[in-house]
Design an enzyme around this catalytic site. Structure first.
Site, PDB file in Angstrom:
ATOM      1  N   ARG A 198     -13.536  -3.098  18.077  1.00  0.00           N
ATOM      2  CA  ARG A 198     -12.899  -3.864  19.151  1.00  0.00           C
ATOM      3  C   ARG A 198     -12.390  -2.938  20.250  1.00  0.00           C
ATOM      4  O   ARG A 198     -12.632  -3.174  21.445  1.00  0.00           O
ATOM      5  CB  ARG A 198     -11.729  -4.689  18.582  1.00  0.00           C
ATOM      6  CG  ARG A 198     -10.809  -5.288  19.658  1.00  0.00           C
ATOM      7  CD  ARG A 198      -9.547  -5.865  19.041  1.00  0.00           C
ATOM      8  NE  ARG A 198      -8.744  -4.865  18.359  1.00  0.00           N
ATOM      9  CZ  ARG A 198      -7.866  -4.067  18.947  1.00  0.00           C
ATOM     10  NH1 ARG A 198      -7.692  -4.121  20.252  1.00  0.00           N
ATOM     11  NH2 ARG A 198      -7.164  -3.197  18.252  1.00  0.00           N
ATOM     12  N   ARG A 199     -11.684  -1.882  19.853  1.00  0.00           N
ATOM     13  CA  ARG A 199     -11.183  -0.938  20.854  1.00  0.00           C
ATOM     14  C   ARG A 199     -12.329  -0.195  21.525  1.00  0.00           C
ATOM     15  O   ARG A 199     -12.320   0.014  22.737  1.00  0.00           O
ATOM     16  CB  ARG A 199     -10.220   0.055  20.186  1.00  0.00           C
ATOM     17  CG  ARG A 199      -8.908  -0.571  19.740  1.00  0.00           C
ATOM     18  CD  ARG A 199      -8.007   0.456  19.074  1.00  0.00           C
ATOM     19  NE  ARG A 199      -6.765  -0.152  18.605  1.00  0.00           N
ATOM     20  CZ  ARG A 199      -6.233   0.046  17.404  1.00  0.00           C
ATOM     21  NH1 ARG A 199      -6.853   0.849  16.544  1.00  0.00           N
ATOM     22  NH2 ARG A 199      -5.106  -0.540  17.068  1.00  0.00           N
ATOM     23  N   THR A 222      -2.661  11.751  10.705  1.00  0.00           N
ATOM     24  CA  THR A 222      -4.027  12.278  10.803  1.00  0.00           C
ATOM     25  C   THR A 222      -4.634  11.967  12.160  1.00  0.00           C
ATOM     26  O   THR A 222      -5.206  12.840  12.824  1.00  0.00           O
ATOM     27  CB  THR A 222      -4.910  11.680   9.693  1.00  0.00           C
ATOM     28  OG1 THR A 222      -4.388  12.073   8.413  1.00  0.00           O
ATOM     29  CG2 THR A 222      -6.345  12.170   9.817  1.00  0.00           C
ATOM     30  N   ARG A 223      -4.497  10.741  12.599  1.00  0.00           N
ATOM     31  CA  ARG A 223      -5.128  10.334  13.865  1.00  0.00           C
ATOM     32  C   ARG A 223      -4.458  10.997  15.072  1.00  0.00           C
ATOM     33  O   ARG A 223      -5.136  11.473  15.980  1.00  0.00           O
ATOM     34  CB  ARG A 223      -5.115   8.807  13.980  1.00  0.00           C
ATOM     35  CG  ARG A 223      -6.135   8.152  13.040  1.00  0.00           C
ATOM     36  CD  ARG A 223      -6.134   6.657  13.159  1.00  0.00           C
ATOM     37  NE  ARG A 223      -4.965   6.071  12.492  1.00  0.00           N
ATOM     38  CZ  ARG A 223      -4.648   4.785  12.569  1.00  0.00           C
ATOM     39  NH1 ARG A 223      -5.379   3.966  13.299  1.00  0.00           N
ATOM     40  NH2 ARG A 223      -3.595   4.318  11.914  1.00  0.00           N
ATOM     41  N   LYS A 276      -3.491  -8.260  10.711  1.00  0.00           N
ATOM     42  CA  LYS A 276      -4.805  -7.982  11.306  1.00  0.00           C
ATOM     43  C   LYS A 276      -5.797  -7.454  10.274  1.00  0.00           C
ATOM     44  O   LYS A 276      -7.009  -7.485  10.506  1.00  0.00           O
ATOM     45  CB  LYS A 276      -4.681  -6.997  12.469  1.00  0.00           C
ATOM     46  CG  LYS A 276      -4.308  -5.576  12.098  1.00  0.00           C
ATOM     47  CD  LYS A 276      -4.155  -4.705  13.344  1.00  0.00           C
ATOM     48  CE  LYS A 276      -3.781  -3.276  13.005  1.00  0.00           C
ATOM     49  NZ  LYS A 276      -4.857  -2.550  12.332  1.00  0.00           N
ATOM     50  N   ASP A 277      -5.300  -6.970   9.123  1.00  0.00           N
ATOM     51  CA  ASP A 277      -6.178  -6.462   8.073  1.00  0.00           C
ATOM     52  C   ASP A 277      -6.540  -7.532   7.041  1.00  0.00           C
ATOM     53  O   ASP A 277      -7.292  -7.258   6.107  1.00  0.00           O
ATOM     54  CB  ASP A 277      -5.511  -5.294   7.333  1.00  0.00           C
ATOM     55  CG  ASP A 277      -5.341  -4.077   8.213  1.00  0.00           C
ATOM     56  OD1 ASP A 277      -6.074  -3.965   9.219  1.00  0.00           O
ATOM     57  OD2 ASP A 277      -4.485  -3.228   7.901  1.00  0.00           O
ATOM     58  N   SER A 326       0.593   4.063   1.875  1.00  0.00           N
ATOM     59  CA  SER A 326       0.716   4.845   3.101  1.00  0.00           C
ATOM     60  C   SER A 326       2.148   4.777   3.631  1.00  0.00           C
ATOM     61  O   SER A 326       2.901   3.843   3.339  1.00  0.00           O
ATOM     62  CB  SER A 326      -0.248   4.330   4.171  1.00  0.00           C
ATOM     63  OG  SER A 326       0.191   3.082   4.683  1.00  0.00           O
ATOM     64  N   ARG A 376     -10.814   7.826  11.092  1.00  0.00           N
ATOM     65  CA  ARG A 376     -10.048   7.124  10.078  1.00  0.00           C
ATOM     66  C   ARG A 376      -8.849   7.980   9.728  1.00  0.00           C
ATOM     67  O   ARG A 376      -8.760   9.143  10.108  1.00  0.00           O
ATOM     68  CB  ARG A 376     -10.886   6.904   8.807  1.00  0.00           C
ATOM     69  CG  ARG A 376     -11.923   5.789   8.887  1.00  0.00           C
ATOM     70  CD  ARG A 376     -11.321   4.390   8.835  1.00  0.00           C
ATOM     71  NE  ARG A 376     -10.291   4.256   7.814  1.00  0.00           N
ATOM     72  CZ  ARG A 376     -10.518   4.131   6.501  1.00  0.00           C
ATOM     73  NH1 ARG A 376     -11.751   4.130   6.050  1.00  0.00           N
ATOM     74  NH2 ARG A 376      -9.524   4.001   5.654  1.00  0.00           N
ATOM     75  N   GLY A 377      -7.924   7.414   8.970  1.00  0.00           N
ATOM     76  CA  GLY A 377      -6.774   8.177   8.509  1.00  0.00           C
ATOM     77  C   GLY A 377      -5.462   7.525   8.899  1.00  0.00           C
ATOM     78  O   GLY A 377      -5.427   6.546   9.649  1.00  0.00           O
ATOM     79  N   ASN A 378      -4.366   8.078   8.380  1.00  0.00           N
ATOM     80  CA  ASN A 378      -3.051   7.536   8.687  1.00  0.00           C
ATOM     81  C   ASN A 378      -2.607   7.963  10.095  1.00  0.00           C
ATOM     82  O   ASN A 378      -3.343   8.646  10.816  1.00  0.00           O
ATOM     83  CB  ASN A 378      -2.034   7.958   7.620  1.00  0.00           C
ATOM     84  CG  ASN A 378      -1.902   9.470   7.497  1.00  0.00           C
ATOM     85  OD1 ASN A 378      -2.126  10.207   8.457  1.00  0.00           O
ATOM     86  ND2 ASN A 378      -1.540   9.938   6.316  1.00  0.00           N
ATOM     87  N   ARG A 400       0.853  -1.181   0.000  1.00  0.00           N
ATOM     88  CA  ARG A 400       0.000   0.000   0.000  1.00  0.00           C
ATOM     89  C   ARG A 400       0.893   1.237   0.000  1.00  0.00           C
ATOM     90  O   ARG A 400       2.083   1.170   0.284  1.00  0.00           O
ATOM     91  CB  ARG A 400      -0.903  -0.003   1.227  1.00  0.00           C
ATOM     92  CG  ARG A 400      -1.981  -1.071   1.221  1.00  0.00           C
ATOM     93  CD  ARG A 400      -2.665  -1.150   2.580  1.00  0.00           C
ATOM     94  NE  ARG A 400      -3.163   0.164   2.998  1.00  0.00           N
ATOM     95  CZ  ARG A 400      -3.419   0.481   4.262  1.00  0.00           C
ATOM     96  NH1 ARG A 400      -3.198  -0.386   5.237  1.00  0.00           N
ATOM     97  NH2 ARG A 400      -3.884   1.681   4.566  1.00  0.00           N
ATOM     98  N   THR A 451     -11.055   6.307  17.853  1.00  0.00           N
ATOM     99  CA  THR A 451     -10.603   5.032  17.316  1.00  0.00           C
ATOM    100  C   THR A 451     -11.525   4.624  16.189  1.00  0.00           C
ATOM    101  O   THR A 451     -12.726   4.901  16.229  1.00  0.00           O
ATOM    102  CB  THR A 451     -10.583   3.924  18.390  1.00  0.00           C
ATOM    103  OG1 THR A 451     -10.229   2.671  17.757  1.00  0.00           O
ATOM    104  CG2 THR A 451     -11.934   3.765  19.056  1.00  0.00           C
ATOM    105  N   CYS A 505     -12.811  -8.944  10.085  1.00  0.00           N
ATOM    106  CA  CYS A 505     -11.676  -8.236  10.696  1.00  0.00           C
ATOM    107  C   CYS A 505     -12.122  -7.049  11.549  1.00  0.00           C
ATOM    108  O   CYS A 505     -11.400  -6.643  12.463  1.00  0.00           O
ATOM    109  CB  CYS A 505     -10.731  -7.735   9.597  1.00  0.00           C
ATOM    110  SG  CYS A 505     -10.075  -9.027   8.533  1.00  0.00           S
ATOM    111  N   SER A 549     -11.809   1.428  15.454  1.00  0.00           N
ATOM    112  CA  SER A 549     -11.950  -0.004  15.699  1.00  0.00           C
ATOM    113  C   SER A 549     -13.097  -0.320  16.641  1.00  0.00           C
ATOM    114  O   SER A 549     -13.082   0.097  17.806  1.00  0.00           O
ATOM    115  CB  SER A 549     -10.632  -0.537  16.294  1.00  0.00           C
ATOM    116  OG  SER A 549     -10.817  -1.775  16.932  1.00  0.00           O
TER     117      SER A 549
END
Length: 331
Positions: free
Chosen positions: A132-133, A155-156, A84-85, A17, A150-152, A15, A128, A243, A130
């Protein structure tokens, strides 16, 4: 017996990123250290250009679909995924030939003023993307406000530095790979938050019939990491969860006093509003990671896990693939 070699550079799909390129470069360097020529090929995925919530796009499989299409079409020889993805269902014609030693699988908190989870005040905004989180944060009962992001990495983390949020939760492995763990407030104990199945591990995928590349990638395979993530992902598979489901799992290799190895596996399933929290564990022989994960999933299902697990995402449709090689970028 020596490993066979490609007559040309191995085309490694990644990818675009910063994190993906960094971890793919790490794999490329490991292969180069073993005498192989490698060229990175950047592949644009829908997950990189569409900032809608992952659930709306069909889960985190959107990150893998374009890379897999590039593999199947012969545009690249191998792909590097964050495990995980990667959907648990195998992709026909492809095989995960190598799983290198994983990074620290835990989650990490980046918060204003260096605050830890326990120090965040009630009403603090935590970001987050996620489920899960989100489910595990709500289960802690700290009165936090959870917002989807969302974001890299930049960004986060920027949501915190710009004062838009009090904290964000990220995978520690991502920050470690880009050398930014010193910006974190706290590495979260798995007793509070179990990571995603396979978190911190990389999957090196190639075509099933490409025996040369399979042999090359097998050089980087770590048996303990493969055993651990196989157990974790078996939980996800047996739960028929995708996922992006609110499921956490962590397997650890334990040496018994008599020298035998066992796998200790913990898992979490919960509701994103905090109304349900299931934490269960299972221990079994090192050579049966799949069975350990399946048994733990059955326990979770018997205790009501199905009530909060959304249907598994459908297989991704064939995406439009755009690739850029290292040599093209240098022109």
């Amino acid at each position: 017996m020596s490993t066979p070699r490609h007559e040309r550079p191995i085309r490694l799909g990644t990818r675009r990123s910063h994190l993906a390129v960094t971890q793919s470069t790490h794999v490329a360097d490991a292969l180069r250290a073993r005498g192989h020529e490698v060229e990175l090929v950047e592949v644009t995925t829908e997950g990189d250009i569409n900032l809608a919530p992952l659930a709306q796009m069909g889960g985190t499989g959107v990150f893998a679909a374009a890379l897999r299409q590039a593999l199947l079409s012969g545009e690249v020889d191998m792909a590097v995924h964050s495990l995980k993805d990667l959907p648990v269902a195998p992709e026909p014609g492809l095989v995960v030939a190598g799983i290198p030693t994983r990074e620290d699988p835990r989650d990490i908190l980046v918060a204003r003023d260096g605050l830890t989870l326990g120090e965040l005040p009630a009403g603090a905004v935590v970001g987050t993307g996620s489920p899960r989180r989100a489910a595990q944060l709500q289960a802690l009962g700290l009165g936090l406000e959870i917002r989807d992001i969302r974001g890299n990495i930049d960004t986060r983390m920027g949501f915190v530095t710009k004062g838009e949020m009090d904290a964000v939760v990220l995978a520690r492995a991502g920050l470690a790979r880009v050398g930014r763990t010193d910006e974190a407030s706290e590495t979260i104990d798995p007793l509070q938050m179990l990571p995603a199945p396979g978190q911190g591990a990389l999957a090196l995928e190639c075509r099933e019939d490409d025996e040369v590349t399979r042999a090359v990638l097998a050089e980087l395979d770590d048996a303990d990491t493969r055993a651990a993530v196989t157990a974790e992902r078996a939980v996800l598979d047996a739960l028929e969860a995708g996922c992006a489901a609110p499921v956490g799992a962590l397997a650890e290799i334990v040496e018994e006093p008599d020298g035998t190895l066992e796998i200790s596996l913990r898992a979490f399933v919960g509701a994103t509003d905090g109304s349900l929290e299931l934490r269960r564990s299972e221990v079994g022989p090192y050579d049966d990671p799949q069975g350990i994960g399946e048994r733990l999933a059955r326990t979770l299902l018997d205790d009501g896990a199905a009530a909060v697990i959304p249907p598994r995402e459908p297989r991704q449709q064939t995406p439009r693939v755009e690739t850029t090689t290292e040599s093209e970028r240098s022109k």
